[in-house]
Enzyme design. Structure first.
Site, mmCIF file in Angstrom:
data_model
loop_
_atom_site.group_PDB
_atom_site.id
_atom_site.type_symbol
_atom_site.label_atom_id
_atom_site.label_comp_id
_atom_site.label_asym_id
_atom_site.label_seq_id
_atom_site.Cartn_x
_atom_site.Cartn_y
_atom_site.Cartn_z
ATOM 1 C CD1 TRP A 1 -4.256 1.746 -3.093
ATOM 2 C CD2 TRP A 1 -4.898 3.789 -4.408
ATOM 3 N NE1 TRP A 1 -4.815 1.197 -4.475
ATOM 4 C CE2 TRP A 1 -5.338 2.257 -5.175
ATOM 5 C CE3 TRP A 1 -5.182 4.580 -5.038
ATOM 6 C CZ2 TRP A 1 -5.911 2.497 -6.459
ATOM 7 C CZ3 TRP A 1 -6.144 5.321 -5.864
ATOM 8 C CH2 TRP A 1 -6.811 3.689 -6.652
ATOM 9 C CG ASP B 1 -8.170 8.091 -1.865
ATOM 10 O OD1 ASP B 1 -9.231 7.942 -1.752
ATOM 11 O OD2 ASP B 1 -7.361 8.243 -2.657
ATOM 12 C CE LYS C 1 -11.678 -0.091 -1.765
ATOM 13 N NZ LYS C 1 -10.628 -1.175 -1.784
#
Ligand code: LMR
Length: 392
Positions: free
Chosen positions: A124, A205, A240
């Site tokens: 990311w 993560d 999300k």
């Protein structure tokens, strides 16, 4: 102060949204930032979230500060989600988003472990920025093989073997961002064994729990690390899976060797959070707690989450089929193998620029496409434009 200062570059992901909003063209498509959209192109507030908010409006009776690490009930619910049950050698802090969790973890690792942090190549775009801003040295380990569009398993595992004790390795629990290539259960076990043998720690993560296979199956990496007995961190995000993007709702969980060590970790979690943001914003965490503590709301939420995952799977299949039908010169089957919101398309920087400049289609420079932004209304246009970019 600013006269001789160069402007900072635009953010690789959120900067695209700024440019997209300014673009006056009618037929424009934003497939940059990882935000879920429904078939009409809207990012909905989940019905379970709306119901929890209604309840909170009626029942919430103070806006006084939360504790530094948030409410205990939130921490307990987060642990149930990420482990399946609360864990007595883990402590959880409510943080402002997954990014807040990553930053707090980075600060703690710099203080109590090594100053070297390893991230996958690619990762990311914001990971490296966050860790560098916390004063860590960032190094990359091989992960994705562009030729096979799969894991470079040999390069990956042998690089992990070389990582020295006390360094920290960032791993994506599921839905690897940007590649969509995840580790198998066996590979996770191998990784956890290497960590235990070599003495490095991990920051996992966990921003997409429920977007890979299911809430439960997406835990395999966390479970492998838990079994290994090593100290590690988990950064959760509810942007999300609860659609709480702007509410900045996340958590940092520190797993220690014993409950006593976890208490020590908790004291430092507090001290670290206190000097960065003092204590977390309440609203998003209260929504998550309300939903997860109520069996009806939580099963409604699970259905909504499954619905988002199914729609993305359909969009993947439609993209692969559409690109093939439009004559792109590649085998598109990798698109349906990838997990999560993104497809790491293999588009070059030049092709990405062509799509943005000529077609008003915005995707990240790395070629990452947000599949969750494809709708029946824009799919044909996108497939046509991507085929043109690839065949030029
Ligand atoms: C993304 O990868 O697009 C998301 O995680 C949003 C962000 O903050 O970059």
């Amino acid at each position: 102060m600013w006269k001789n200062v160069e402007s900072a570059p635009a953010d690789a992901i959120l900067g695209l949204t700024e440019a997209f909003k300014k673009d006056p063209r009618f037929a424009k498509v934003n497939l940059g930032v990882g935000v879920y959209k429904d078939e009409e192109g809207h990012t909905p507030i989940l019905a379970s979230v709306k119901a929890a908010e209604k309840r909170l409006i009626d029942e919430e009776n103070t806006k006084s500060y939360l504790p530094i690490t948030g409410n205990e009930a939130y921490g307990r619910e987060v642990q149930k989600l990420i482990f399946g049950a609360p864990c007595d050698r883990a402590v959880t802090a409510h943080t402002p988003g997954g990014t807040g969790a990553l930053r707090v973890a980075a600060e703690m690792l710099r203080t109590f472990s090594s100053k070297t942090f390893w991230v996958s190549k690619p990762t990311w775009a914001n990971h490296t920025n966050i860790f560098k801003a916390a004063g860590l040295t960032v190094k990359e380990y091989p992960y994705y093989n562009p030729a096979s569009k799969n894991l470079d398993s040999e390069g990956f595992l042998s690089a992990l073997e070389q990582i020295p004790a006390n360094d920290c390795v960032l791993l994506h629990a599921c839905c690897h961002n940007p590649s969509g290539v995840d580790l198998s259960a066996d590979q996770w076990k191998q990784v956890a064994q290497i960590a235990a043998k070599n003495g490095w720690s991990a920051l996992v993560d966990f921003a997409y729990q429920g977007f890979g296979e299911s809430l439960e199956a997406d835990r395999i990496g966390v479970e492998a690390f838990l079994e290994s007995g090593i100290d590690f961190f988990i950064a959760s995000s509810f942007s999300k899976n609860f659609g709480l993007y702007r509410e900045r709702t996340g958590a940092l969980t520190a797993v220690a060797a014993s409950p006593a060590d976890a208490e020590t970790a908790a004291s430092h979690l507090k001290a670290t959070a206190r000097v960065i943001y003092s204590n977390p914003p309440a609203h998003g965490g209260m929504i998550v707690t309300t939903v997860l503590q109520d069996s009806k709301l939580s099963s409604r939420w699970k259905n909504e989450l499954n619905g988002m995952r199914d729609r993305i799977a359909q969009a993947r299949a439609a993209l692969a089929e559409g690109l093939t039908a439009h004559g792109v010169p590649m085998d598109c089957s990798f698109i349906t193998r990838q997990k999560g919101m993104f497809s790491f398309s293999g588009l070059t920087k030049e092709q990405v620029a062509f799509l943005r400049e000529e077609k008003a289609i915005y995707i990240v420079d790395s070629g990452r496409i947000n599949v969750a932004g494809l709708t029946p209304g824009n799919l044909g246009y996108v497939c046509d434009a991507v085929a043109e970019a690839m065949n030029r």
